[in-house]
Motif scaffolding. Structure first.
Motif, PDB file in Angstrom:
ATOM      1  N   GLU A 188       0.850  -1.206   0.000  1.00 48.73           N
ATOM      2  CA  GLU A 188       0.000   0.000   0.000  1.00 48.73           C
ATOM      3  C   GLU A 188       0.883   1.253   0.000  1.00 48.73           C
ATOM      4  OE1 GLU A 188      -3.215  -0.113  -0.404  1.00 48.73           O
ATOM      5  OE2 GLU A 188      -3.610  -2.219   0.025  1.00 48.73           O
ATOM      6  N   GLN A 248      -5.358  10.039  -4.886  1.00 48.91           N
ATOM      7  CA  GLN A 248      -5.219   8.579  -4.822  1.00 48.91           C
ATOM      8  C   GLN A 248      -4.040   8.184  -3.929  1.00 48.91           C
ATOM      9  OE1 GLN A 248      -7.669   6.913  -6.175  1.00 48.91           O
ATOM     10  NE2 GLN A 248      -6.845   5.039  -5.267  1.00 48.91           N
ATOM     11  N   GLU A 266      -4.048   5.764  -0.587  1.00 49.97           N
ATOM     12  CA  GLU A 266      -3.178   4.601  -0.372  1.00 49.97           C
ATOM     13  C   GLU A 266      -2.432   4.713   0.949  1.00 49.97           C
ATOM     14  OE1 GLU A 266      -3.773   2.211  -2.011  1.00 49.97           O
ATOM     15  OE2 GLU A 266      -4.383   2.818  -4.006  1.00 49.97           O
ATOM     16  N   HIS A 289      -4.726   3.577   3.498  1.00 48.42           N
ATOM     17  CA  HIS A 289      -4.831   2.107   3.522  1.00 48.42           C
ATOM     18  C   HIS A 289      -3.674   1.518   4.324  1.00 48.42           C
ATOM     19  CE1 HIS A 289      -7.135   2.213  -0.595  1.00 48.42           C
ATOM     20  NE2 HIS A 289      -7.795   2.794   0.387  1.00 48.42           N
ATOM     21  N   GLU A 322      -3.364  -2.027  -9.579  1.00 49.63           N
ATOM     22  CA  GLU A 322      -4.517  -2.292  -8.696  1.00 49.63           C
ATOM     23  C   GLU A 322      -4.953  -3.757  -8.775  1.00 49.63           C
ATOM     24  OE1 GLU A 322      -5.663  -0.588  -6.268  1.00 49.63           O
ATOM     25  OE2 GLU A 322      -4.381   1.111  -6.704  1.00 49.63           O
ATOM     26  N   ILE A 381      -2.709  -5.536  -6.543  1.00 54.16           N
ATOM     27  CA  ILE A 381      -3.080  -5.292  -5.136  1.00 54.16           C
ATOM     28  C   ILE A 381      -4.308  -6.129  -4.765  1.00 54.16           C
ATOM     29  CG2 ILE A 381      -3.970  -3.541  -3.505  1.00 54.16           C
ATOM     30  CD1 ILE A 381      -1.002  -3.213  -4.014  1.00 54.16           C
ATOM     31  N   GLN A 393     -11.179  -2.454  -3.434  1.00 52.54           N
ATOM     32  CA  GLN A 393     -10.490  -2.851  -4.670  1.00 52.54           C
ATOM     33  C   GLN A 393     -11.457  -2.904  -5.851  1.00 52.54           C
ATOM     34  OE1 GLN A 393      -7.262  -2.064  -3.441  1.00 52.54           O
ATOM     35  NE2 GLN A 393      -7.097  -3.087  -5.405  1.00 52.54           N
ATOM     36  N   GLU A 421     -11.902   0.689  -6.823  1.00 51.83           N
ATOM     37  CA  GLU A 421     -10.722   1.293  -7.455  1.00 51.83           C
ATOM     38  C   GLU A 421     -10.512   0.763  -8.866  1.00 51.83           C
ATOM     39  OE1 GLU A 421      -7.205   1.374  -5.091  1.00 51.83           O
ATOM     40  OE2 GLU A 421      -8.128   2.804  -3.710  1.00 51.83           O
TER      41      GLU A 421
HETATM   42 FE1  FEO Z   1      -4.923   0.419  -1.540  1.00 52.57          FE
HETATM   43 FE2  FEO Z   1      -5.335   0.933  -4.449  1.00 52.57          FE
HETATM   44  O1  FEO Z   1      -5.000  -0.307  -3.165  1.00 52.57           O
END
Ligand code: FEO
Length: 166
Positions: A17, A46, A50, A53, A94, A97, A127, A130
């Motif tokens: 992250e 963005q 992150e 996160h 992404e 992720i 997710q 996103e």
């Molecule tokens: Fe936190 Fe875009 O994954």
């Protein structure tokens, strides 16, 4: 108390992250220096998400009596070939992720850690959100081609769905 394998994967996710955050910062800076003010704004926002996160995971590990480790990060690329290629890279990142979050979810199932599993559902939904918002940007870029990037740049922030980091 967290199982060691779950804690290790959550610590791995802190790094992922955090790297996402600096990757998007680097993209934002690149876009800003090329006059794409709207795209830069989108990417700065963005990057901030992150970071949230990452923070969320750090605090969760510690709350569950584990130990969050703050890692060092690889240096992100500083140059990008163009907006379309850059957003393709964002989507690819992404998707990576999402795969990474899914691995933690699978581990919590294996370890019968249902509270962490439940806590991770926020990331699972995030997710989906996103990936779909980046896909919408790519679709828009395909539509406008190279000719209307001024309008694309002006409008990109309106494509952002408002959401907090909590
Ligand atoms: Fe936190 Fe875009 O994954």
């Amino acid at each position: 108390m967290l199982k060691k394998s779950v804690e290790d994967l959550l610590n791995r996710q802190i790094e992922r992250e955090g790297y996402s955050s600096i990757l998007y910062l680097s993209m934002a800076s690149w876009a800003e220096t090329r006059g794409y003010a709207g795209v830069a704004e989108w990417l700065y926002a963005q990057a901030e998400e992150e970071k949230m996160h990452m923070l969320k995971i750090i605090r969760y590990i510690n709350k569950k009596s584990g130990k969050a480790i703050i890692p060092s990060f690889d240096r992100p690329p500083a140059e990008f070939e163009g907006l379309k290629i850059m957003f393709d890279q964002v989507l690819e990142h992404e998707q990576y992720i999402t795969g990474s979050i899914n691995e933690i979810v699978a581990e919590t199932e294996k370890e019968k850690d249902y509270s962490t599993n439940n806590w991770l559902q926020w990331f699972v939904s995030e997710q989906v959100e996103e990936e779909s918002s980046v896909q919408a940007i790519i679709d828009k870029l395909d539509l406008v081609g190279d000719h209307n990037l001024y309008m694309f740049d002006r409008d990109i922030m309106s494509m952002r769905t408002e959401k907090g980091g909590e």
